[in-house]
Design an enzyme around this catalytic site. Structure first.
Site, PDB file in Angstrom:
ATOM      1  N   LYS A   1      -1.525  14.422  17.302  1.00  0.00           N
ATOM      2  CA  LYS A   1      -2.340  13.241  16.949  1.00  0.00           C
ATOM      3  C   LYS A   1      -3.349  13.568  15.852  1.00  0.00           C
ATOM      4  O   LYS A   1      -3.725  12.700  15.077  1.00  0.00           O
ATOM      5  CB  LYS A   1      -3.053  12.709  18.190  1.00  0.00           C
ATOM      6  CG  LYS A   1      -2.091  12.147  19.249  1.00  0.00           C
ATOM      7  CD  LYS A   1      -2.803  11.904  20.563  1.00  0.00           C
ATOM      8  CE  LYS A   1      -1.875  11.368  21.639  1.00  0.00           C
ATOM      9  NZ  LYS A   1      -2.512  11.316  22.954  1.00  0.00           N
TER      10      LYS A   1
ATOM     11  N   TYR B   1       6.132   8.167  16.835  1.00  0.00           N
ATOM     12  CA  TYR B   1       5.172   8.790  17.760  1.00  0.00           C
ATOM     13  C   TYR B   1       5.880   9.825  18.657  1.00  0.00           C
ATOM     14  O   TYR B   1       5.394  10.943  18.821  1.00  0.00           O
ATOM     15  CB  TYR B   1       4.483   7.705  18.602  1.00  0.00           C
ATOM     16  CG  TYR B   1       3.615   8.275  19.691  1.00  0.00           C
ATOM     17  CD1 TYR B   1       2.358   8.810  19.396  1.00  0.00           C
ATOM     18  CD2 TYR B   1       4.050   8.332  21.017  1.00  0.00           C
ATOM     19  CE1 TYR B   1       1.566   9.380  20.390  1.00  0.00           C
ATOM     20  CE2 TYR B   1       3.267   8.891  22.005  1.00  0.00           C
ATOM     21  CZ  TYR B   1       2.030   9.410  21.689  1.00  0.00           C
ATOM     22  OH  TYR B   1       1.260   9.985  22.673  1.00  0.00           O
TER      23      TYR B   1
ATOM     24  N   SER C   1       0.112  16.000  22.274  1.00  0.00           N
ATOM     25  CA  SER C   1      -1.052  15.268  21.738  1.00  0.00           C
ATOM     26  C   SER C   1      -1.763  15.991  20.606  1.00  0.00           C
ATOM     27  O   SER C   1      -2.580  15.363  19.910  1.00  0.00           O
ATOM     28  CB  SER C   1      -2.041  14.974  22.853  1.00  0.00           C
ATOM     29  OG  SER C   1      -1.563  13.916  23.627  1.00  0.00           O
TER      30      SER C   1
ATOM     31  N   TYR D   1      -9.897  14.503  26.095  1.00  0.00           N
ATOM     32  CA  TYR D   1      -9.891  13.258  26.887  1.00  0.00           C
ATOM     33  C   TYR D   1     -11.104  13.178  27.791  1.00  0.00           C
ATOM     34  O   TYR D   1     -12.216  13.484  27.372  1.00  0.00           O
ATOM     35  CB  TYR D   1      -8.579  13.130  27.678  1.00  0.00           C
ATOM     36  CG  TYR D   1      -7.385  13.283  26.791  1.00  0.00           C
ATOM     37  CD1 TYR D   1      -7.105  12.319  25.836  1.00  0.00           C
ATOM     38  CD2 TYR D   1      -6.588  14.400  26.854  1.00  0.00           C
ATOM     39  CE1 TYR D   1      -6.037  12.468  24.982  1.00  0.00           C
ATOM     40  CE2 TYR D   1      -5.517  14.553  26.000  1.00  0.00           C
ATOM     41  CZ  TYR D   1      -5.243  13.573  25.076  1.00  0.00           C
ATOM     42  OH  TYR D   1      -4.200  13.718  24.235  1.00  0.00           O
TER      43      TYR D   1
ATOM     44  N   VAL E   1       0.102  18.163  26.318  1.00  0.00           N
ATOM     45  CA  VAL E   1       0.748  18.427  27.607  1.00  0.00           C
ATOM     46  C   VAL E   1       1.878  19.463  27.518  1.00  0.00           C
ATOM     47  O   VAL E   1       2.451  19.841  28.534  1.00  0.00           O
ATOM     48  CB  VAL E   1       1.260  17.147  28.310  1.00  0.00           C
ATOM     49  CG1 VAL E   1       0.114  16.284  28.788  1.00  0.00           C
ATOM     50  CG2 VAL E   1       2.210  16.349  27.417  1.00  0.00           C
TER      51      VAL E   1
HETATM   52  O1  DON Z   1       2.604  10.371  24.891  1.00  0.00           O
HETATM   53  C1  DON Z   1       2.553  11.271  25.736  1.00  0.00           C
HETATM   54  O2  DON Z   1       2.290  11.034  26.907  1.00  0.00           O
HETATM   55  C2  DON Z   1       2.805  12.686  25.281  1.00  0.00           C
HETATM   56  N1  DON Z   1       3.796  12.718  24.262  1.00  0.00           N
HETATM   57  C3  DON Z   1       1.546  13.334  24.803  1.00  0.00           C
HETATM   58  C4  DON Z   1       0.425  13.334  25.820  1.00  0.00           C
HETATM   59  C5  DON Z   1      -0.460  14.529  25.728  1.00  0.00           C
HETATM   60  O3  DON Z   1      -0.115  15.559  25.187  1.00  0.00           O
HETATM   61  C6  DON Z   1      -1.764  14.453  26.434  1.00  0.00           C
HETATM   62  N2  DON Z   1      -2.504  15.692  26.263  1.00  0.00           N
HETATM   63  N3  DON Z   1      -2.986  16.497  26.942  1.00  0.00           N
END
Ligand code: DON
Length: 305
Positions: free
Chosen positions: A64, A189, A61, A241, A259
């Site tokens: 982003k 994405y 994330s 978040y 993550v």
């Molecule tokens: O789209 C997803 O679920 C992952 N590629 C990224 C989510 C993420 O990193 C949330 N952050 N803490």
């Protein structure tokens, strides 16, 4: 400074045992739960590295904010914030609930998954190759690292297990909030989330946002001061978040988590911080990373909120 960071790294890295490595993307489950890296890049280019700053992980994330910066530069603030909101949510990063409940059924902010997918769709480049190349170029410029690439195994692993993001995208299209080729948008994405970095890269990313868009390593003005300020503002309210409020109170620095276990923080006018430790809390934020940032905020007087 070096000693302080080494002590912080030592004390916070042991907190990792309280978290768990992400498993919903199978490839991420293979990460070393004991890896820990901490890097600081100051606005004059001075760097401090502690722990394992060679350890490589995917941005997830944190990517982003790279795409958000690119979209702000290429499409402008008004276009971006008419497609996605700019307010925080108290829901998990991949939640679907509010998209249906709240009119006008557009994502609440660009840092939750639904919002980030819409931001990809705003990029003006043609097709999936054009868009990912533009994102990679922006990432390389922001992090002063021309070698940044997509980790193919993580990308394929996410793509093969992407029911939640796929359902977010198709729902968004059904309510008119996502336009364009859905498979291209999702593919970009997944690839942006799989860009691979180390803690040092992350600290330079934070420093470029901290220095109003001027990369302190290359001296290049990568993005406008206004884009850097908007990204810092959105990180402050939405970067962690549903943990953003708690993080603002306890740490008080604009930051973005992923993550993969990374957290990037940006202390305006002073420094960028990159920290990585794969075990996460329930909200998807690195446990040891949060501990390190709380200690840095206190001991280096970095609180800005
Ligand atoms: O789209 C997803 O679920 C992952 N590629 C990224 C989510 C993420 O990193 C949330 N952050 N803490």
């Amino acid at each position: 400074m070096k000693e302080t960071l080494a002590l912080i790294a030592q004390a916070s890295s042991i907190q990792a045992s309280k978290g768990s490595v992400a498993t919903y993307i199978p490839e991420l489950a293979k990460a070393d739960p004991e890896a820990f890296g901490l890097a600081v890049t100051e606005c004059d280019g001075t760097q401090y590295l502690s722990g394992n700053c060679e350890f490589r992980f995917t941005l997830q994330s944190i990517s982003k904010v790279v795409t958000l910066a690119l979209a702000l530069e290429e499409r402008g603030k008004d276009n971006v914030f008419s497609a996605v909101g700019n307010s925080p949510t108290a829901d998990p990063f991949n939640s679907i609930m509010r998209l249906e409940m709240d009119a006008p059924h557009r994502p609440h902010n660009p840092l939750i998954n639904s919002g980030a997918i819409v931001v990809v769709s705003l990029l003006p480049e043609e097709g999936r190759e054009g868009k990912i190349e533009a994102i990679l170029d922006m990432a390389r410029d922001l992090m002063a690292n021309g070698d940044i690439k997509v980790n193919d195994r993580v990308y394929r692993s996410e793509k093969n297990t992407s029911d939640r993001n796929r359902s977010l995208a198709y729902f968004l299209r059904s309510v008119g909030s996502l336009k364009g080729d859905i498979e291209d948008i999702l593919d970009v994405y997944f690839r942006q989330c799989s860009m691979e970095v180390n803690a040092k890269d992350l600290s330079i990313l934070g420093a470029t946002f901290a220095c109003d868009g001027l990369n302190p390593i290359t001296g290049k003005q990568v993005i406008s001061p206004q884009t850097a300020r908007i990204v810092r503002a959105i990180m402050t309210t939405c970067g962690m978040y549903d943990g953003s409020g708690e993080f603002a109170v306890n740490v008080g620095i604009p930051a973005k988590s992923g993550v993969g276990g990374g957290i990037m923080a940006s202390v305006p006018g002073r420094m960028g911080i990159g920290v990585v430790s794969p075990p996460l809390d329930q909200r998807g934020n690195s446990v040891a990373g949060l501990a390190a940032l709380a200690a840095i905020s206190e001991q280096l007087h970095c609180r800005v909120l």
